[in-house]
Design a protein around this motif. Sequence first.
Motif, PDB file in Angstrom:
ATOM      1  N   UNK A 170       0.833  -1.205   0.000  1.00 37.45           N
ATOM      2  CA  UNK A 170       0.000   0.000   0.000  1.00 37.45           C
ATOM      3  C   UNK A 170       0.867   1.253   0.000  1.00 37.45           C
ATOM      4  N   UNK A 171       1.907   1.232   0.789  1.00 39.30           N
ATOM      5  CA  UNK A 171       2.798   2.386   0.900  1.00 39.30           C
ATOM      6  C   UNK A 171       3.455   2.700  -0.442  1.00 39.30           C
ATOM      7  N   UNK A 172       3.942   1.679  -1.118  1.00 35.41           N
ATOM      8  CA  UNK A 172       4.544   1.868  -2.442  1.00 35.41           C
ATOM      9  C   UNK A 172       3.560   2.506  -3.413  1.00 35.41           C
ATOM     10  N   UNK A 173       2.319   2.014  -3.391  1.00 34.81           N
ATOM     11  CA  UNK A 173       1.305   2.545  -4.304  1.00 34.81           C
ATOM     12  C   UNK A 173       1.011   4.016  -4.027  1.00 34.81           C
ATOM     13  N   UNK A 174       0.921   4.386  -2.760  1.00 32.63           N
ATOM     14  CA  UNK A 174       0.614   5.764  -2.399  1.00 32.63           C
ATOM     15  C   UNK A 174       1.739   6.717  -2.792  1.00 32.63           C
ATOM     16  N   UNK A 175       2.973   6.265  -2.686  1.00 28.07           N
ATOM     17  CA  UNK A 175       4.101   7.095  -3.120  1.00 28.07           C
ATOM     18  C   UNK A 175       4.118   7.222  -4.638  1.00 28.07           C
ATOM     19  N   UNK A 176       3.835   6.128  -5.340  1.00 19.48           N
ATOM     20  CA  UNK A 176       3.784   6.171  -6.803  1.00 19.48           C
ATOM     21  C   UNK A 176       2.709   7.135  -7.298  1.00 19.48           C
ATOM     22  N   UNK A 177       1.582   7.190  -6.583  1.00 21.14           N
ATOM     23  CA  UNK A 177       0.467   8.062  -6.973  1.00 21.14           C
ATOM     24  C   UNK A 177       0.603   9.478  -6.425  1.00 21.14           C
ATOM     25  N   UNK A 178       1.714   9.743  -5.739  1.00 20.82           N
ATOM     26  CA  UNK A 178       1.990  11.063  -5.157  1.00 20.82           C
ATOM     27  C   UNK A 178       1.018  11.442  -4.046  1.00 20.82           C
ATOM     28  N   UNK A 179       0.356  10.444  -3.437  1.00 19.90           N
ATOM     29  CA  UNK A 179      -0.482  10.724  -2.281  1.00 19.90           C
ATOM     30  C   UNK A 179       0.365  10.855  -1.020  1.00 19.90           C
ATOM     31  N   UNK A 180       1.529  10.215  -1.030  1.00 16.84           N
ATOM     32  CA  UNK A 180       2.494  10.408   0.046  1.00 16.84           C
ATOM     33  C   UNK A 180       3.845  10.735  -0.562  1.00 16.84           C
ATOM     34  N   UNK A 181       4.640  11.494   0.200  1.00 17.15           N
ATOM     35  CA  UNK A 181       5.954  11.879  -0.284  1.00 17.15           C
ATOM     36  C   UNK A 181       6.978  10.775  -0.026  1.00 17.15           C
ATOM     37  N   UNK A 182       8.063  10.868  -0.765  1.00 15.38           N
ATOM     38  CA  UNK A 182       9.196   9.979  -0.528  1.00 15.38           C
ATOM     39  C   UNK A 182       9.973  10.546   0.664  1.00 15.38           C
ATOM     40  N   UNK A 183       9.334  10.469   1.858  1.00 17.51           N
ATOM     41  CA  UNK A 183       9.868  11.130   3.035  1.00 17.51           C
ATOM     42  C   UNK A 183      10.846  10.226   3.794  1.00 17.51           C
TER      43      UNK A 183
END
Length: 289
Positions: A170-183
């Motif tokens: 899930x985390x990978x998908x959210x970063x790919x979709x720019x919903x979460x940052x590569x923080x």
Amino acid sequence: MVREVLTDYSIQKNSIISSLIIKQGNGLFDQNLHDIFNRGSQSKDKLRIQDVQIIIEAIELKLREAEIIYHTYFGTEYDKNIIIFNRLIGTKLIDTEFNYGTRVIKKTIEIIDSHMYKEVVDMKFQLFILRIATLYENLVKLIEILIKKRVVFGNRNPHLSVHLKVLISYWDNLVELDYRKNDEFYLWLSSHRTYLEQYLSQINSLRNSYIHGYSLNLTVDSTFNEYVINNYDSSSTGGFPVPSGGGMVSELVLNNFVQDVLNNTKLLTESVLNLFQRKLAHHRTKVPM
């Protein structure tokens, strides 16, 4: 004689809890972002910031138990020849002393039968896997409390039992979709990705087999004279490279596997707790982050 200092996260735990108490007082913790994922405001399973201390203590307890298992039955005390050749000359004596803080645990184990030695090793490996697997679930719960949600299952509470592999997906998908940052938290995950991609599916497979099945998942490899894990799907994503010509996968040699899992689990756990400690200490950090 085994003498080892066990893991103690008291410093990180106390710092994290103190920071959270301050943030609650300053209005920097938003409980609503957790409540909307529950089935009702009175749900007994509600995610609570007060649970953080209990979760960290559960992680500590399971990691210390995994350390005790490794140093008592594996590591320098492990004797594969007793299992491979089904022979024990004399007595296998294991003296241990473990400590953390002011606490000391001493134990002497005496084994006089090769069959019993194998049985103990099999049983302790099973317990080791179950402790590591549940430790990872506790890590997920801690992450889900302190960081904004990634795992959502509709009406089902997302924090009851979420495997680390599911969280990563899930985390990978959210970063790919720019919903979460590569923080920094995602960088923490990325820094341990090689280990997780190789070992996580294997650990989950063993966990499921031990809970729902009956196999020992271990066998003697008479070609290489090693005691190895035989529950392995080489077609799964990641995993261990299989040597050409059908050679032995060294990572699946029992003692190698236990050592690698313990060392990497300690690294990824301590690094994320240190990260939480540092981020929460900043006066402007809001929770969930």
